[in-house]
Write a protein that holds these residues in place. Sequence first.
Motif, PDB file in Angstrom:
ATOM      1  N   ASP A  22      11.013 -10.286  28.794  1.00 43.73           N
ATOM      2  CA  ASP A  22       9.640  -9.903  29.019  1.00 43.73           C
ATOM      3  C   ASP A  22       8.505 -10.850  28.215  1.00 43.73           C
ATOM      4  O   ASP A  22       9.034 -11.354  27.493  1.00 43.73           O
ATOM      5  CB  ASP A  22       9.395  -8.476  28.398  1.00 43.73           C
ATOM      6  CG  ASP A  22       9.858  -8.200  27.214  1.00 43.73           C
ATOM      7  OD1 ASP A  22       9.565  -9.040  26.362  1.00 43.73           O
ATOM      8  OD2 ASP A  22      10.249  -7.047  26.813  1.00 43.73           O
ATOM      9  N   CYS A  23       7.448 -10.742  28.619  1.00 36.19           N
ATOM     10  CA  CYS A  23       6.200 -11.509  28.123  1.00 36.19           C
ATOM     11  C   CYS A  23       4.924 -10.746  28.066  1.00 36.19           C
ATOM     12  O   CYS A  23       4.461 -10.171  29.083  1.00 36.19           O
ATOM     13  CB  CYS A  23       6.091 -12.713  28.801  1.00 36.19           C
ATOM     14  SG  CYS A  23       4.783 -13.978  28.192  1.00 36.19           S
ATOM     15  N   SER A 102      13.740 -12.896  20.128  1.00 36.66           N
ATOM     16  CA  SER A 102      12.196 -12.495  20.153  1.00 36.66           C
ATOM     17  C   SER A 102      11.460 -14.032  20.152  1.00 36.66           C
ATOM     18  O   SER A 102      12.047 -15.100  19.393  1.00 36.66           O
ATOM     19  CB  SER A 102      12.032 -11.987  18.430  1.00 36.66           C
ATOM     20  OG  SER A 102      12.553 -10.662  18.763  1.00 36.66           O
ATOM     21  N   PHE A 117       3.951 -12.739  22.915  1.00 38.56           N
ATOM     22  CA  PHE A 117       5.219 -12.241  22.301  1.00 38.56           C
ATOM     23  C   PHE A 117       6.145 -11.709  23.389  1.00 38.56           C
ATOM     24  O   PHE A 117       5.531 -11.325  24.366  1.00 38.56           O
ATOM     25  CB  PHE A 117       4.650 -10.843  21.494  1.00 38.56           C
ATOM     26  CG  PHE A 117       6.036 -10.424  20.880  1.00 38.56           C
ATOM     27  CD1 PHE A 117       6.859 -10.858  20.155  1.00 38.56           C
ATOM     28  CD2 PHE A 117       6.134  -8.931  21.177  1.00 38.56           C
ATOM     29  CE1 PHE A 117       8.080 -10.144  19.765  1.00 38.56           C
ATOM     30  CE2 PHE A 117       7.140  -8.123  20.605  1.00 38.56           C
ATOM     31  CZ  PHE A 117       8.289  -8.792  20.025  1.00 38.56           C
ATOM     32  N   SER A 119      10.425 -11.069  24.468  1.00 40.40           N
ATOM     33  CA  SER A 119      12.012 -10.745  24.103  1.00 40.40           C
ATOM     34  C   SER A 119      13.004 -10.951  25.395  1.00 40.40           C
ATOM     35  O   SER A 119      12.425 -11.036  26.384  1.00 40.40           O
ATOM     36  CB  SER A 119      12.065  -9.418  23.794  1.00 40.40           C
ATOM     37  OG  SER A 119      10.886  -8.948  22.802  1.00 40.40           O
ATOM     38  N   HIS A 137      10.586   0.042  24.059  1.00 38.73           N
ATOM     39  CA  HIS A 137      10.389  -1.429  23.512  1.00 38.73           C
ATOM     40  C   HIS A 137       9.058  -1.986  24.084  1.00 38.73           C
ATOM     41  O   HIS A 137       8.537  -2.870  23.533  1.00 38.73           O
ATOM     42  CB  HIS A 137      11.755  -2.168  24.292  1.00 38.73           C
ATOM     43  CG  HIS A 137      11.329  -3.612  24.228  1.00 38.73           C
ATOM     44  ND1 HIS A 137      11.505  -4.450  23.081  1.00 38.73           N
ATOM     45  CD2 HIS A 137      11.319  -4.386  25.201  1.00 38.73           C
ATOM     46  CE1 HIS A 137      11.206  -5.613  23.382  1.00 38.73           C
ATOM     47  NE2 HIS A 137      11.018  -5.560  24.553  1.00 38.73           N
ATOM     48  N   GLN A 138       8.928  -1.825  25.389  1.00 39.05           N
ATOM     49  CA  GLN A 138       7.565  -2.383  26.097  1.00 39.05           C
ATOM     50  C   GLN A 138       6.410  -1.842  25.100  1.00 39.05           C
ATOM     51  O   GLN A 138       5.359  -2.624  24.950  1.00 39.05           O
ATOM     52  CB  GLN A 138       7.587  -2.101  27.379  1.00 39.05           C
ATOM     53  CG  GLN A 138       8.608  -3.003  28.178  1.00 39.05           C
ATOM     54  CD  GLN A 138       8.693  -2.587  29.618  1.00 39.05           C
ATOM     55  OE1 GLN A 138       8.090  -1.479  30.076  1.00 39.05           O
ATOM     56  NE2 GLN A 138       9.286  -3.459  30.368  1.00 39.05           N
ATOM     57  N   TYR A 140       6.369  -0.638  21.940  1.00 42.83           N
ATOM     58  CA  TYR A 140       6.313  -1.107  20.825  1.00 42.83           C
ATOM     59  C   TYR A 140       5.836  -2.707  20.592  1.00 42.83           C
ATOM     60  O   TYR A 140       4.981  -3.264  20.060  1.00 42.83           O
ATOM     61  CB  TYR A 140       7.743  -1.014  20.225  1.00 42.83           C
ATOM     62  CG  TYR A 140       8.135  -1.564  18.814  1.00 42.83           C
ATOM     63  CD1 TYR A 140       7.085  -0.915  17.810  1.00 42.83           C
ATOM     64  CD2 TYR A 140       9.067  -2.408  18.550  1.00 42.83           C
ATOM     65  CE1 TYR A 140       7.279  -1.408  16.413  1.00 42.83           C
ATOM     66  CE2 TYR A 140       9.080  -2.784  17.231  1.00 42.83           C
ATOM     67  CZ  TYR A 140       8.449  -2.263  16.228  1.00 42.83           C
ATOM     68  OH  TYR A 140       8.400  -2.891  15.009  1.00 42.83           O
ATOM     69  N   SER A 141       6.372  -3.273  22.037  1.00 44.20           N
ATOM     70  CA  SER A 141       5.968  -4.816  21.906  1.00 44.20           C
ATOM     71  C   SER A 141       4.392  -4.968  21.748  1.00 44.20           C
ATOM     72  O   SER A 141       3.955  -5.614  21.283  1.00 44.20           O
ATOM     73  CB  SER A 141       6.512  -5.437  23.047  1.00 44.20           C
ATOM     74  OG  SER A 141       7.947  -5.602  22.856  1.00 44.20           O
ATOM     75  N   ARG A 142       3.857  -4.256  22.646  1.00 46.13           N
ATOM     76  CA  ARG A 142       2.292  -4.093  23.009  1.00 46.13           C
ATOM     77  C   ARG A 142       1.578  -3.747  21.498  1.00 46.13           C
ATOM     78  O   ARG A 142       0.403  -4.378  21.121  1.00 46.13           O
ATOM     79  CB  ARG A 142       1.999  -3.210  23.984  1.00 46.13           C
ATOM     80  CG  ARG A 142       2.071  -3.531  25.332  1.00 46.13           C
ATOM     81  CD  ARG A 142       1.829  -2.563  26.462  1.00 46.13           C
ATOM     82  NE  ARG A 142       1.755  -2.933  27.704  1.00 46.13           N
ATOM     83  CZ  ARG A 142       2.881  -2.614  28.455  1.00 46.13           C
ATOM     84  NH1 ARG A 142       3.743  -1.899  28.127  1.00 46.13           N
ATOM     85  NH2 ARG A 142       2.978  -3.151  29.823  1.00 46.13           N
ATOM     86  N   LEU A 145       2.166  -6.678  19.069  1.00 42.30           N
ATOM     87  CA  LEU A 145       1.164  -7.909  19.453  1.00 42.30           C
ATOM     88  C   LEU A 145      -0.426  -7.492  19.217  1.00 42.30           C
ATOM     89  O   LEU A 145      -0.996  -8.276  18.566  1.00 42.30           O
ATOM     90  CB  LEU A 145       1.255  -8.256  20.923  1.00 42.30           C
ATOM     91  CG  LEU A 145       0.432  -9.407  21.313  1.00 42.30           C
ATOM     92  CD1 LEU A 145       0.792 -10.589  20.716  1.00 42.30           C
ATOM     93  CD2 LEU A 145       0.706  -9.517  23.012  1.00 42.30           C
TER      94      LEU A 145
END
Length: 156
Positions: A22-23, A102, A117, A119, A137-138, A140-142, A145
């Motif tokens: 993902d990005c 990561s 960011f 993964s 996960h998505q 949390y990633s946001r 960032l």
Amino acid sequence: MIADLPEDALLQRYREQGAYTDCFAIDVPEQVAHAAYVEAFYTTAVFKLERLLLALFVARPSRDVEARELARGQRQHFSAWSVEGRAADQLLMCDVAGSTRSWLMAAPAGQGTRLYFGSAVVHSRQGGLFRALLGFHQLYSRILLRAAASRVRRAG
């Protein structure tokens, strides 16, 4: 916030191998050096909670000074990760189990900077548990960032 993975991304090899990748990206109006972004990312309050959990449950403690050393290229290990790859504008980290990656990148974007960011999950059958945790996960990633972007803006 979801973004296309840049062609020159160090994470690209995992996408080409068929791993989940993902990005995410966010633009900030300031020019941000990659090292400043990496340090900000790993020293946000949000990430410090993750670091605390890793210290407690996996015996992988870390400190802000180590995040700074990682960002400056003076350290190859940080908490539960090791450096797998570096470029002037990128950092690719591998977890101790070798299951996830990561990736952080800072690139010019107009007068400012685009912070990336991403993964990769390289050892997953992508079964029920993976799918169940993917939404978290998505999100949390946001959150990570946005927290890093806020931190670099305050520092700059």
